[in-house]
Each structure stands twice: as structure tokens, then as C-alpha cells.
Enzyme design. Structure first.
Site, PDB file in Angstrom:
ATOM      1  CE  LYS A  48      -7.122 -19.804   1.214  1.00  0.00           C
ATOM      2  NZ  LYS A  48      -7.857 -19.294   2.372  1.00  0.00           N
ATOM      3  N   GLY A  49      -7.720 -16.231  -4.695  1.00  0.00           N
ATOM      4  CA  GLY A  49      -8.659 -15.816  -5.747  1.00  0.00           C
ATOM      5  C   GLY A  49      -8.205 -16.092  -7.171  1.00  0.00           C
ATOM      6  CD  GLU A  71      -5.104 -10.361  -7.417  1.00  0.00           C
ATOM      7  OE1 GLU A  71      -5.888 -11.326  -7.377  1.00  0.00           O
ATOM      8  OE2 GLU A  71      -4.943  -9.593  -6.461  1.00  0.00           O
ATOM      9  CG  ASP A  72      -9.237 -12.468  -7.276  1.00  0.00           C
ATOM     10  OD1 ASP A  72      -8.395 -11.539  -7.232  1.00  0.00           O
ATOM     11  OD2 ASP A  72      -9.818 -12.899  -6.262  1.00  0.00           O
ATOM     12  CG  ASP A 114     -12.086  -3.321  -5.008  1.00  0.00           C
ATOM     13  OD1 ASP A 114     -12.805  -2.573  -5.662  1.00  0.00           O
ATOM     14  OD2 ASP A 114     -12.327  -3.625  -3.821  1.00  0.00           O
ATOM     15  CE  LYS A 172     -15.122  -4.953  -7.317  1.00  0.00           C
ATOM     16  NZ  LYS A 172     -15.832  -5.015  -6.034  1.00  0.00           N
ATOM     17  CG  PHE A 220     -18.651  -8.068  -2.735  1.00  0.00           C
ATOM     18  CD1 PHE A 220     -17.370  -7.663  -2.374  1.00  0.00           C
ATOM     19  CD2 PHE A 220     -19.044  -9.372  -2.468  1.00  0.00           C
ATOM     20  CE1 PHE A 220     -16.493  -8.543  -1.747  1.00  0.00           C
ATOM     21  CE2 PHE A 220     -18.174 -10.257  -1.839  1.00  0.00           C
ATOM     22  CZ  PHE A 220     -16.901  -9.837  -1.484  1.00  0.00           C
ATOM     23  CG  ASP A 263     -13.422 -14.791  -0.509  1.00  0.00           C
ATOM     24  OD1 ASP A 263     -12.757 -13.996  -1.211  1.00  0.00           O
ATOM     25  OD2 ASP A 263     -13.502 -14.704   0.726  1.00  0.00           O
TER      26      ASP A 263
HETATM   27  P1  IMP Z   1      -7.522  -4.292  -3.867  1.00  0.00           P
HETATM   28  O1  IMP Z   1      -6.248  -4.263  -3.085  1.00  0.00           O
HETATM   29  O2  IMP Z   1      -8.553  -3.377  -3.281  1.00  0.00           O
HETATM   30  O3  IMP Z   1      -7.339  -4.075  -5.347  1.00  0.00           O
HETATM   31  O4  IMP Z   1      -8.170  -5.706  -3.600  1.00  0.00           O
HETATM   32  C1  IMP Z   1      -7.915  -6.779  -4.336  1.00  0.00           C
HETATM   33  C2  IMP Z   1      -8.447  -8.038  -3.658  1.00  0.00           C
HETATM   34  O5  IMP Z   1      -9.643  -7.829  -2.927  1.00  0.00           O
HETATM   35  C3  IMP Z   1      -8.800  -9.010  -4.736  1.00  0.00           C
HETATM   36  O6  IMP Z   1      -7.691  -9.770  -5.118  1.00  0.00           O
HETATM   37  C4  IMP Z   1      -9.891  -9.836  -4.079  1.00  0.00           C
HETATM   38  O7  IMP Z   1      -9.316 -10.875  -3.339  1.00  0.00           O
HETATM   39  C5  IMP Z   1     -10.576  -8.856  -3.145  1.00  0.00           C
HETATM   40  N1  IMP Z   1     -11.801  -8.306  -3.782  1.00  0.00           N
HETATM   41  C6  IMP Z   1     -11.959  -7.082  -4.317  1.00  0.00           C
HETATM   42  N2  IMP Z   1     -13.200  -6.919  -4.816  1.00  0.00           N
HETATM   43  C7  IMP Z   1     -13.831  -8.091  -4.610  1.00  0.00           C
HETATM   44  C8  IMP Z   1     -15.154  -8.571  -4.939  1.00  0.00           C
HETATM   45  O8  IMP Z   1     -16.017  -7.893  -5.540  1.00  0.00           O
HETATM   46  N3  IMP Z   1     -15.432  -9.852  -4.571  1.00  0.00           N
HETATM   47  C9  IMP Z   1     -14.530 -10.651  -3.944  1.00  0.00           C
HETATM   48  N4  IMP Z   1     -13.303 -10.246  -3.620  1.00  0.00           N
HETATM   49  C10 IMP Z   1     -12.949  -8.978  -3.951  1.00  0.00           C
HETATM   50 MG    MG Z   2      -7.103 -11.642  -5.188  1.00  0.00          MG
END
Ligand code: IMP
Ligand code: MG
Length: 178
Positions: free
Chosen positions: A44-45, A102-103, A106, A134, A155, A162
Site C-alpha cells: 500500500k506504501g 515504491e515508497d 530498504d 535507505k 524508521f 506505516d
Molecule cells: P525492503 O524489501 O527491505 O527493501 O523493504 C521494502 C518495504 O519495507 C517498503 O516498501 C516498506 O513497505 C517497508 N519499509 C522499509 N523501511 C520502512 C520504514 O522506514 N518505514 C515504513 N516502512 C518501511
Molecule cells: Mg512498499
């Protein structure tokens, strides 16, 4: 009832986000002049960012939208490493110029998996646009084509992001003060 977090601190203001999104939309509009864009929102982000971004694309460029939902997080603040498709796209990607929106990126696990899967559907091109990055936390090598803001390892909430499903609606990006 959900207890509200009372120690939120604004990291990026609503105005800064709006201005940056306009600049990104101009850059994308230049890159896609004469083409059409198929934007994929990762729910949803990504939803707040994609709607704002798409509104500022040059109106001469036709834009279509589709949505998918993958989960790698549950309600935890750290990645589980498990990525599953919760909702797939409605439309095929074959021959389309696709931008995944994407939002935040990470660890990169979600997008690494997702981009690999979308590539197999033979889009004409596939690019990635994220509001936040990040890079310190990266575990998978993901090429990001358009980035709103690079942030440190904190975070964050708001603009689609969210904490336990709440706070996505904040118009700014906030961190929880420790
Ligand atoms: P990744 O697979 O670790 O890159 O995670 C990506 C997803 O984790 C993002 O699309 C977000 O939904 C969630 N996420 C990562 N960091 C944060 C944060 O700081 N706040 C909220 N959601 C996060
Ligand atoms: Mg996301």
C-alpha cells in the site's frame, strides 16, 4: 483503539515532498517524451507517491496505472526475507514502458524479487522510482532509476509508509524520536 505516537518529528516537510515530486515528474516526462508510461504501484506504501507523481507527468504523455501488493514485512520493523504476492497486476506488461513506483527501498529484497518477476513478463522497458532510499541497509543490488530522497537508516512514517498499518496518511515524512 490505537494509541497515537506522541514523539513524532518531521524529517521531510509536505512542501519539500511536493517540490521534489514535481522535479521527478519533469525528469520522467523528459525521458518518456513520445512514449506512454505504465506505472505500477506497489501497495500500500506506494499509493500516495504514485498518485502525486502521475498527476505531474506532462499531459501529452499517456499514463496508465496498475497495482500489485507484495508482502515482506508483516507488522515488524525488520524484513522477514519472505516475499509473497498478495495481489497480482490486472494487466499484462508485454511491450509496455513500465515504471515501478515504491515508497521506500530498504534491504532491497522486495524489489529485487519483484523486478526479476516483472522482467519475465517482457515489458519494453522497466524502471524503478522510489520516494525514499535507505542505501545503508541494502542487502540486494537494486538499480534505482529515480529517487526522491536518500535518507539515513531511520524508521519513517507518512506519505504511504506505516507503523503497524497506521500513519500512512501523514502528508509529511516523520521519524519516531528516541
Ligand atoms: P525492503 O524489501 O527491505 O527493501 O523493504 C521494502 C518495504 O519495507 C517498503 O516498501 C516498506 O513497505 C517497508 N519499509 C522499509 N523501511 C520502512 C520504514 O522506514 N518505514 C515504513 N516502512 C518501511
Ligand atoms: Mg512498499
Amino acid at each position: 483503539m490505537k494509541n497515537s505516537i506522541d514523539n513524532l518529528e518531521i524529517m521531510i516537510t509536505e512542501e519539500e515532498i511536493e517540490n521534489r515530486i514535481k522535479v521527478l515528474a519533469e525528469e520522467i516526462s523528459r525521458d518518456y517524451a513520445g512514449k506512454t508510461i505504465h506505472m505500477i504501484c506497489v501497495l500500500k506504501g506506494g499509493v500516495y507517491f504514485m498518485t502525486e507523481l502521475s498527476k505531474h507527468i506532462n499531459p501529452e504523455i499517456p499514463v496508465s496505472l496498475d497495482f500489485m501488493s507484495v508482502s515482506s514485512y508483516g507488522n515488524a520493523q525488520t524484513s522477514s526475507g519472505i516475499v509473497k504476492i498478495v495481489k497480482d497486476l490486472d494487466e499484462p506488461l508485454e511491450g509496455k514502458d513500465v515504471i515501478v513506483v515504491e515508497d521506500i527501498i530498504d534491504s532491497g529484497r522486495t524489489l529485487y524479487y519483484l523486478l526479476g518477476m516483472l522482467k519475465d513478463r517482457h515489458p519494453a522497458s522497466l524502471k524503478l522510482c522510489t520516494l525514499l532510499d535507505k542505501p545503508e541497509r541494502r542487502e540486494r543490488d537494486v538499480k534505482v532509476d529515480y529517487t526522491g530522497f536518500v535518507i539515513e537508516d531511520k524508521f519513517v512514517l507518512g506519505c504511504g509508509m506505516d507503523y503497524e498499518q497506521y500513519y500512512r496518511n501523514l502528508p509529511y515524512i516523520a521519524v519516531v524520536k528516541s
